[in-house]
Design a protein around this motif. Structure first.
Motif, PDB file in Angstrom:
ATOM      1  N   VAL A  39     -26.525   5.217   2.588  1.00 53.17           N
ATOM      2  CA  VAL A  39     -26.741   3.790   2.795  1.00 53.17           C
ATOM      3  C   VAL A  39     -27.465   3.519   4.106  1.00 53.17           C
ATOM      4  O   VAL A  39     -28.414   2.750   4.147  1.00 53.17           O
ATOM      5  CB  VAL A  39     -25.398   3.042   2.777  1.00 53.17           C
ATOM      6  CG1 VAL A  39     -25.580   1.568   3.136  1.00 53.17           C
ATOM      7  CG2 VAL A  39     -24.714   3.180   1.422  1.00 53.17           C
ATOM      8  N   ASP A  83     -22.896  -3.631  -4.887  1.00 54.59           N
ATOM      9  CA  ASP A  83     -22.473  -2.946  -3.660  1.00 54.59           C
ATOM     10  C   ASP A  83     -21.063  -2.383  -3.786  1.00 54.59           C
ATOM     11  O   ASP A  83     -20.596  -1.668  -2.895  1.00 54.59           O
ATOM     12  CB  ASP A  83     -22.516  -3.904  -2.467  1.00 54.59           C
ATOM     13  CG  ASP A  83     -23.925  -4.358  -2.116  1.00 54.59           C
ATOM     14  OD1 ASP A  83     -24.101  -5.557  -1.815  1.00 54.59           O
ATOM     15  OD2 ASP A  83     -24.840  -3.511  -2.140  1.00 54.59           O
ATOM     16  N   TYR A  88     -16.875   3.473   0.337  1.00 58.23           N
ATOM     17  CA  TYR A  88     -17.799   3.729   1.441  1.00 58.23           C
ATOM     18  C   TYR A  88     -17.220   4.787   2.367  1.00 58.23           C
ATOM     19  O   TYR A  88     -16.049   4.719   2.748  1.00 58.23           O
ATOM     20  CB  TYR A  88     -18.077   2.443   2.213  1.00 58.23           C
ATOM     21  CG  TYR A  88     -19.031   1.523   1.475  1.00 58.23           C
ATOM     22  CD1 TYR A  88     -18.624   0.841   0.335  1.00 58.23           C
ATOM     23  CD2 TYR A  88     -20.343   1.354   1.911  1.00 58.23           C
ATOM     24  CE1 TYR A  88     -19.504   0.017  -0.358  1.00 58.23           C
ATOM     25  CE2 TYR A  88     -21.236   0.531   1.233  1.00 58.23           C
ATOM     26  CZ  TYR A  88     -20.801  -0.128   0.092  1.00 58.23           C
ATOM     27  OH  TYR A  88     -21.682  -0.939  -0.582  1.00 58.23           O
ATOM     28  N   HIS A  97     -31.108   2.397   3.425  1.00 55.10           N
ATOM     29  CA  HIS A  97     -31.583   2.513   2.057  1.00 55.10           C
ATOM     30  C   HIS A  97     -32.255   1.198   1.687  1.00 55.10           C
ATOM     31  O   HIS A  97     -31.834   0.124   2.144  1.00 55.10           O
ATOM     32  CB  HIS A  97     -30.392   2.792   1.131  1.00 55.10           C
ATOM     33  CG  HIS A  97     -30.764   3.142  -0.257  1.00 55.10           C
ATOM     34  ND1 HIS A  97     -31.058   2.181  -1.208  1.00 55.10           N
ATOM     35  CD2 HIS A  97     -30.895   4.350  -0.874  1.00 55.10           C
ATOM     36  CE1 HIS A  97     -31.337   2.773  -2.348  1.00 55.10           C
ATOM     37  NE2 HIS A  97     -31.252   4.090  -2.175  1.00 55.10           N
TER      38      HIS A  97
END
Length: 125
Positions: free
Chosen positions: A48, A90, A94, A61
């Protein structure tokens, strides 16, 4: 012992914001670049964003440019990912990762030698 610990994930509505944190332990943050990746169910982990050791270089990104901002506070041994204008796509877990070097070298996982456990981000109404 090297550890990275992510926090700040959660459930947010489309268009909302979240700020992820990556607290690091067991090494001097200032010496290494840090990257953020995400992985959605059934998909490969994708890079990302990345920030060089002193913040002079930041990379994103294409899918998050203009919406996400990576930063770091070496005095607090913490890196951040500010996520604005969040979209349902999204939604992912993460992860932050420690680059083997002081500069960002792309998103090849082989260039990272330590990872956090991940934090879930869900964007849904």
């Amino acid at each position: 012992q090297v550890r990275l610990v992510e926090s700040g994930g959660g459930l947010v509505q489309p268009g909302g914001s979240l700020r992820l944190s990556c607290a690091v332990f067991g090494f001097t943050l200032e010496q290494y670049a840090i990257g953020w990746f995400r992985q959605a169910p059934g998909k490969e982990r994708e890079g990302v964003s990345c920030i060089s050791n002193r913040g002079g270089g930041t990379y994103y990104h294409d899918s998050v440019k203009g919406r996400f901002t990576i930063s770091r506070d070496n005095s607090k041994n913490t890196a951040y990912l500010q996520m604005n204008s969040l979209k349902p796509e999204d939604t992912s877990v993460y992860y932050c990762g420690k680059v083997k070097y002081s500069v960002c070298t792309g998103y090849d996982p082989q260039q990272y030698d330590d990872w956090g456990q991940g934090t879930q981000v869900t964007v849904s109404s």
